[in-house]
Design a protein around this motif. Structure first.
Motif, PDB file in Angstrom:
ATOM      1  N   ILE A  20       5.715   0.700  17.171  1.00  0.00           N
ATOM      2  CA  ILE A  20       4.698  -0.367  17.144  1.00  0.00           C
ATOM      3  C   ILE A  20       3.446   0.303  16.601  1.00  0.00           C
ATOM      4  O   ILE A  20       3.003   1.327  17.118  1.00  0.00           O
ATOM      5  CB  ILE A  20       4.420  -0.954  18.545  1.00  0.00           C
ATOM      6  CG1 ILE A  20       5.719  -1.263  19.295  1.00  0.00           C
ATOM      7  CG2 ILE A  20       3.549  -2.204  18.421  1.00  0.00           C
ATOM      8  CD1 ILE A  20       5.517  -1.679  20.760  1.00  0.00           C
ATOM      9  N   GLU A  21       2.904  -0.275  15.536  1.00  0.00           N
ATOM     10  CA  GLU A  21       1.777   0.362  14.841  1.00  0.00           C
ATOM     11  C   GLU A  21       0.682  -0.654  14.569  1.00  0.00           C
ATOM     12  O   GLU A  21       0.928  -1.703  13.971  1.00  0.00           O
ATOM     13  CB  GLU A  21       2.259   0.960  13.505  1.00  0.00           C
ATOM     14  CG  GLU A  21       1.142   1.548  12.670  1.00  0.00           C
ATOM     15  CD  GLU A  21       1.641   2.288  11.434  1.00  0.00           C
ATOM     16  OE1 GLU A  21       2.735   1.971  10.948  1.00  0.00           O
ATOM     17  OE2 GLU A  21       0.923   3.193  10.964  1.00  0.00           O
ATOM     18  N   ASP A  22      -0.517  -0.311  15.030  1.00  0.00           N
ATOM     19  CA  ASP A  22      -1.679  -1.167  14.789  1.00  0.00           C
ATOM     20  C   ASP A  22      -2.795  -0.370  14.127  1.00  0.00           C
ATOM     21  O   ASP A  22      -2.813   0.862  14.176  1.00  0.00           O
ATOM     22  CB  ASP A  22      -2.163  -1.779  16.110  1.00  0.00           C
ATOM     23  CG  ASP A  22      -1.249  -2.923  16.529  1.00  0.00           C
ATOM     24  OD1 ASP A  22      -0.154  -2.633  17.031  1.00  0.00           O
ATOM     25  OD2 ASP A  22      -1.622  -4.090  16.307  1.00  0.00           O
ATOM     26  N   VAL A  46      -3.098   5.450   2.480  1.00  0.00           N
ATOM     27  CA  VAL A  46      -2.514   5.112   3.787  1.00  0.00           C
ATOM     28  C   VAL A  46      -2.703   6.282   4.760  1.00  0.00           C
ATOM     29  O   VAL A  46      -2.968   6.065   5.945  1.00  0.00           O
ATOM     30  CB  VAL A  46      -1.039   4.670   3.653  1.00  0.00           C
ATOM     31  CG1 VAL A  46      -0.148   5.771   3.128  1.00  0.00           C
ATOM     32  CG2 VAL A  46      -0.521   4.168   4.973  1.00  0.00           C
ATOM     33  N   HIS A  47      -2.582   7.492   4.278  1.00  0.00           N
ATOM     34  CA  HIS A  47      -2.939   8.660   5.096  1.00  0.00           C
ATOM     35  C   HIS A  47      -4.265   9.174   4.537  1.00  0.00           C
ATOM     36  O   HIS A  47      -4.306  10.077   3.703  1.00  0.00           O
ATOM     37  CB  HIS A  47      -1.837   9.724   5.047  1.00  0.00           C
ATOM     38  CG  HIS A  47      -0.548   9.248   5.643  1.00  0.00           C
ATOM     39  ND1 HIS A  47       0.667   9.809   5.369  1.00  0.00           N
ATOM     40  CD2 HIS A  47      -0.285   8.240   6.507  1.00  0.00           C
ATOM     41  CE1 HIS A  47       1.625   9.157   6.038  1.00  0.00           C
ATOM     42  NE2 HIS A  47       1.061   8.197   6.729  1.00  0.00           N
ATOM     43  N   ASP A  48      -5.343   8.527   4.981  1.00  0.00           N
ATOM     44  CA  ASP A  48      -6.653   8.758   4.368  1.00  0.00           C
ATOM     45  C   ASP A  48      -7.236  10.087   4.860  1.00  0.00           C
ATOM     46  O   ASP A  48      -6.815  10.626   5.889  1.00  0.00           O
ATOM     47  CB  ASP A  48      -7.587   7.601   4.758  1.00  0.00           C
ATOM     48  CG  ASP A  48      -8.565   7.240   3.657  1.00  0.00           C
ATOM     49  OD1 ASP A  48      -8.243   7.442   2.478  1.00  0.00           O
ATOM     50  OD2 ASP A  48      -9.654   6.735   3.983  1.00  0.00           O
ATOM     51  N   LEU A 106       9.992  -3.012  10.701  1.00  0.00           N
ATOM     52  CA  LEU A 106       9.298  -3.243   9.424  1.00  0.00           C
ATOM     53  C   LEU A 106       7.939  -2.565   9.491  1.00  0.00           C
ATOM     54  O   LEU A 106       7.072  -2.937  10.304  1.00  0.00           O
ATOM     55  CB  LEU A 106       9.134  -4.743   9.153  1.00  0.00           C
ATOM     56  CG  LEU A 106       8.340  -5.106   7.888  1.00  0.00           C
ATOM     57  CD1 LEU A 106       8.998  -4.537   6.629  1.00  0.00           C
ATOM     58  CD2 LEU A 106       8.200  -6.634   7.759  1.00  0.00           C
ATOM     59  N   ASP A 107       7.775  -1.523   8.664  1.00  0.00           N
ATOM     60  CA  ASP A 107       6.512  -0.774   8.558  1.00  0.00           C
ATOM     61  C   ASP A 107       5.992  -1.068   7.164  1.00  0.00           C
ATOM     62  O   ASP A 107       6.555  -0.591   6.166  1.00  0.00           O
ATOM     63  CB  ASP A 107       6.791   0.718   8.753  1.00  0.00           C
ATOM     64  CG  ASP A 107       5.526   1.572   8.699  1.00  0.00           C
ATOM     65  OD1 ASP A 107       4.488   1.105   8.168  1.00  0.00           O
ATOM     66  OD2 ASP A 107       5.585   2.733   9.171  1.00  0.00           O
ATOM     67  N   ALA A 108       4.939  -1.885   7.096  1.00  0.00           N
ATOM     68  CA  ALA A 108       4.512  -2.367   5.782  1.00  0.00           C
ATOM     69  C   ALA A 108       3.030  -2.708   5.811  1.00  0.00           C
ATOM     70  O   ALA A 108       2.474  -3.025   6.863  1.00  0.00           O
ATOM     71  CB  ALA A 108       5.325  -3.610   5.398  1.00  0.00           C
ATOM     72  N   SER A 126      -1.230   8.985  15.325  1.00  0.00           N
ATOM     73  CA  SER A 126      -2.348   8.377  14.592  1.00  0.00           C
ATOM     74  C   SER A 126      -2.634   9.106  13.291  1.00  0.00           C
ATOM     75  O   SER A 126      -2.358  10.298  13.162  1.00  0.00           O
ATOM     76  CB  SER A 126      -3.621   8.438  15.444  1.00  0.00           C
ATOM     77  OG  SER A 126      -3.484   7.656  16.597  1.00  0.00           O
ATOM     78  N   HIS A 127      -3.204   8.350  12.363  1.00  0.00           N
ATOM     79  CA  HIS A 127      -3.804   8.959  11.174  1.00  0.00           C
ATOM     80  C   HIS A 127      -4.937   8.053  10.718  1.00  0.00           C
ATOM     81  O   HIS A 127      -4.967   6.861  11.044  1.00  0.00           O
ATOM     82  CB  HIS A 127      -2.764   9.167  10.066  1.00  0.00           C
ATOM     83  CG  HIS A 127      -2.025   7.929   9.661  1.00  0.00           C
ATOM     84  ND1 HIS A 127      -2.550   6.989   8.800  1.00  0.00           N
ATOM     85  CD2 HIS A 127      -0.797   7.443  10.016  1.00  0.00           C
ATOM     86  CE1 HIS A 127      -1.677   6.008   8.624  1.00  0.00           C
ATOM     87  NE2 HIS A 127      -0.601   6.246   9.369  1.00  0.00           N
ATOM     88  N   HIS A 128      -5.862   8.632   9.968  1.00  0.00           N
ATOM     89  CA  HIS A 128      -6.919   7.814   9.376  1.00  0.00           C
ATOM     90  C   HIS A 128      -6.308   6.951   8.277  1.00  0.00           C
ATOM     91  O   HIS A 128      -5.297   7.315   7.652  1.00  0.00           O
ATOM     92  CB  HIS A 128      -8.029   8.703   8.807  1.00  0.00           C
ATOM     93  CG  HIS A 128      -8.924   9.262   9.874  1.00  0.00           C
ATOM     94  ND1 HIS A 128     -10.038   8.600  10.324  1.00  0.00           N
ATOM     95  CD2 HIS A 128      -8.855  10.405  10.594  1.00  0.00           C
ATOM     96  CE1 HIS A 128     -10.626   9.315  11.258  1.00  0.00           C
ATOM     97  NE2 HIS A 128      -9.926  10.432  11.447  1.00  0.00           N
ATOM     98  N   GLY A 151       0.819  -1.216   0.000  1.00  0.00           N
ATOM     99  CA  GLY A 151       0.000   0.000   0.000  1.00  0.00           C
ATOM    100  C   GLY A 151       0.849   1.260   0.000  1.00  0.00           C
ATOM    101  O   GLY A 151       0.342   2.361  -0.241  1.00  0.00           O
ATOM    102  N   TYR A 152       2.111   1.105   0.301  1.00  0.00           N
ATOM    103  CA  TYR A 152       3.082   2.207   0.308  1.00  0.00           C
ATOM    104  C   TYR A 152       4.437   1.525   0.349  1.00  0.00           C
ATOM    105  O   TYR A 152       4.518   0.323   0.653  1.00  0.00           O
ATOM    106  CB  TYR A 152       2.879   3.137   1.525  1.00  0.00           C
ATOM    107  CG  TYR A 152       2.883   2.393   2.842  1.00  0.00           C
ATOM    108  CD1 TYR A 152       4.039   2.249   3.581  1.00  0.00           C
ATOM    109  CD2 TYR A 152       1.729   1.795   3.330  1.00  0.00           C
ATOM    110  CE1 TYR A 152       4.059   1.540   4.775  1.00  0.00           C
ATOM    111  CE2 TYR A 152       1.734   1.086   4.516  1.00  0.00           C
ATOM    112  CZ  TYR A 152       2.900   0.962   5.237  1.00  0.00           C
ATOM    113  OH  TYR A 152       2.926   0.239   6.402  1.00  0.00           O
ATOM    114  N   ASP A 153       5.498   2.266   0.034  1.00  0.00           N
ATOM    115  CA  ASP A 153       6.822   1.638   0.041  1.00  0.00           C
ATOM    116  C   ASP A 153       7.152   1.154   1.453  1.00  0.00           C
ATOM    117  O   ASP A 153       7.101   1.940   2.414  1.00  0.00           O
ATOM    118  CB  ASP A 153       7.886   2.642  -0.428  1.00  0.00           C
ATOM    119  CG  ASP A 153       7.790   2.888  -1.925  1.00  0.00           C
ATOM    120  OD1 ASP A 153       7.479   1.935  -2.657  1.00  0.00           O
ATOM    121  OD2 ASP A 153       8.005   4.034  -2.352  1.00  0.00           O
TER     122      ASP A 153
END
Ligand code: GLY
Ligand code: MN
Ligand code: MN
Length: 510
Positions: free
Chosen positions: A475-477, A427-429, A320-322, A420-422, A289-291
């Protein structure tokens, strides 16, 4: 709208085509099998979104281009991805219909007819069939017919050649709005047509013309803003797509975990990690969805490390952010920070556990009634508490002082980004929503946002404890706001330091 001017058209490889050859190529093809047999599931939801748009702009003609092919180099294009507003309003996903334009055509009763202008399948007796390297069936595959599109999407279909006249036929009387950033060439042509139409009636001064252009831009901005905000509350179909994206992303992370020893042993390990995730993303969905950010060691302290050119060493963390983007273009956005050898060092664990505590505080704040900004406020307070405990804030600056928005903010040296982002098709909606609609707005059921605190100690940061230098953790959820709180859509991916270690052991033992 047209073949890009940037694209080179070399003559040095052109070959003559005789009428005999044309006739030979055009004959003896089996009848086509129908490409589309039923309406897509997405079409019903897209129709409801178009109804909301129609109600907001009665009487106006609304132009939502898919955008065109983008040149990668010379005569080679990138894989096509439609503009997110176009995908949202049509339900058309991945590599579909470059140059198509959705037009919401106003009716007298205040509603709109949805019309899709696109380049339909060309007959086998046309030059395009075999000779057009950019759009021809021989070169890029067959496209749908007008009947296919009408059945698939439940909109009216027209040939793209009819668009230019249809869109400005009464531009002096009807307000025409366009999503400006979707197709720059089309927007430029439409600007010219709209300005000419409204200024040729009488001798109009240059000042009036430029005021007209400002009005046009303002009218267009209102449309873009509406369409961005329209994506903020996800419908049930979108939520299901997000679940698929998250499930596929988990598979990608587990493939990477299984290969961590290989990535260390092979050398150029960041590339290996990026590639393994990308393979799963392409197989499970449309792609990434993004690099992907595959950042080992100190690279993890560079927030947008997408070069992924480094080594992965035993003893390193790899951030790893993917996210996998599914075929409908909805994407996950998940980060795990993993010890390459399966075990956190003491310093790595101390930082990791601080970020985890901040994420827990942020997650607890995700509930209806709280503001979007409350999530960051909760997480960053925990970050600040740890920085104070470690003695990193300036003398005389405590937690409250650093949290002071006017005179503090020292913690940002180690976490400069928001929490946070929407999240959704982009990805940044919802990027064009106003501050009141975004940061200052109350959380509502159906919103999907990330919660992603981090701590980043650069290798050359002399203010950081020596043991912390060269360590970055995030850490991203991906979290769905529900009626009574939230659902962590990525909860199946372990988060505590102990659970991450157990996850690595379990996946590598499979
Ligand atoms: N991967 C981009 C972000 O986390 O916002
Ligand atoms: Mn994110
Ligand atoms: Mn991310």
């Amino acid at each position: 709208m047209n073949v890009s001017e940037e694209q080179q058209k070399p003559e040095n490889r052109a070959r003559p085509t005789t009428d005999e050859l044309r006739a030979f190529i055009a004959e003896d093809w089996a009848p086509r099998t129908p490409g589309v047999t039923e309406q897509t599931e997405a079409a019903r939801y897209a129709a409801a979104r178009r109804d909301a748009l129609s109600a907001a702009f009665p009487g106006d003609r609304l132009v939502i281009p898919a955008g065109g092919l983008k040149v990668r180099s010379n005569d080679t294009d990138y894989v096509f991805r439609p503009h997110s507003a176009f995908a949202h309003l049509t339900g058309l996903g991945g590599d579909r219909e470059p140059d198509a334009v959705l037009v919401m055509e106003p009716r007298d009763d205040g509603t709109h007819e949805a019309v899709l202008y696109f380049r339909p399948l060309a007959g086998r007796d046309t030059d395009e069939f075999f000779a057009d390297t950019r759009y021809g069936e021989f070169w890029v595959g067959a496209r749908p017919t007008i009947e296919d599109i009408e059945l698939e999407l439940g909109v009216s279909g027209r040939h793209l050649d009819e668009f230019a006249d249809a869109v400005v036929k009464d531009a002096g009387e009807v307000t025409v709005r366009v999503v400006r950033d979707a197709d720059r060439d089309l927007t430029r042509q439409l600007d010219e047509a709209r300005t000419t139409e409204s200024t040729t009636q009488a001798g109009v001064s240059e000042a009036t013309q430029s005021a007209d252009q400002e009005d046009l831009a303002e009218a267009d901005d209102e449309l873009a803003h509406f369409l961005s905000h329209l994506r903020m509350i996800k419908d049930e179909w979108e939520i299901e797509e997000m679940r698929k994206a998250v499930a596929a992303t988990r598979l990608g992370f587990e493939a990477v975990i299984a290969d961590l020893p290989e990535a260390v042993a092979k050398g150029r390990g960041e590339r290996w990690v990026e590639g393994v995730f990308g393979l799963v993303a392409r197989h499970e969905g449309n792609g990434v969805g993004y690099d992907s950010i595959a950042a080992a060691g100190d690279h993890a302290t560079t927030l947008h490390w997408i070069k992924n050119t480094g080594e992965l060493r035993d003893g390193d963390l790899i951030l790893l952010d993917a996210g996998v983007e599914v075929d409908s273009l909805f994407t996950a956005d998940i980060t795990r920070t993993l010890p390459a050898n399966g075990t956190f060092s003491d310093a790595q664990r101390e930082i990791y556990d601080a970020v985890y505590a901040a994420q827990e505080a942020g997650l607890a704040a995700v509930k209806p009634g709280n503001k979007f900004s409350d999530v960051h406020a909760a997480a960053i307070r925990v970050i600040a508490e740890h920085l104070e405990k470690w003695g990193l804030l300036p003398d005389g600056v405590d937690v409250e002082a650093t949290l002071d928005k006017e005179h503090g903010q020292y913690h940002r040296r180690w976490m400069v980004h928001g929490t946070s982002h929407h999240l959704g098709i982009d990805v940044h909606d919802c990027a064009l929503a106003t501050r009141e609609e975004y940061m200052d707005a109350e959380l509502k059921p159906g919103m999907i946002l990330t919660v992603e605190p981090g701590l980043y100690f650069k290798a050359d940061d002399l203010k950081a404890p020596e043991a912390f230098r060269g360590i970055g953790v995030r850490i991203e959820d991906d979290v769905l706001v529900t009626e009574d709180g939230h659902e962590n859509l990525s909860a199946a991916m372990p988060r505590t330091s102990a659970d991450v270690e157990a996850w690595i052991r379990e996946v590598q033992a499979r």
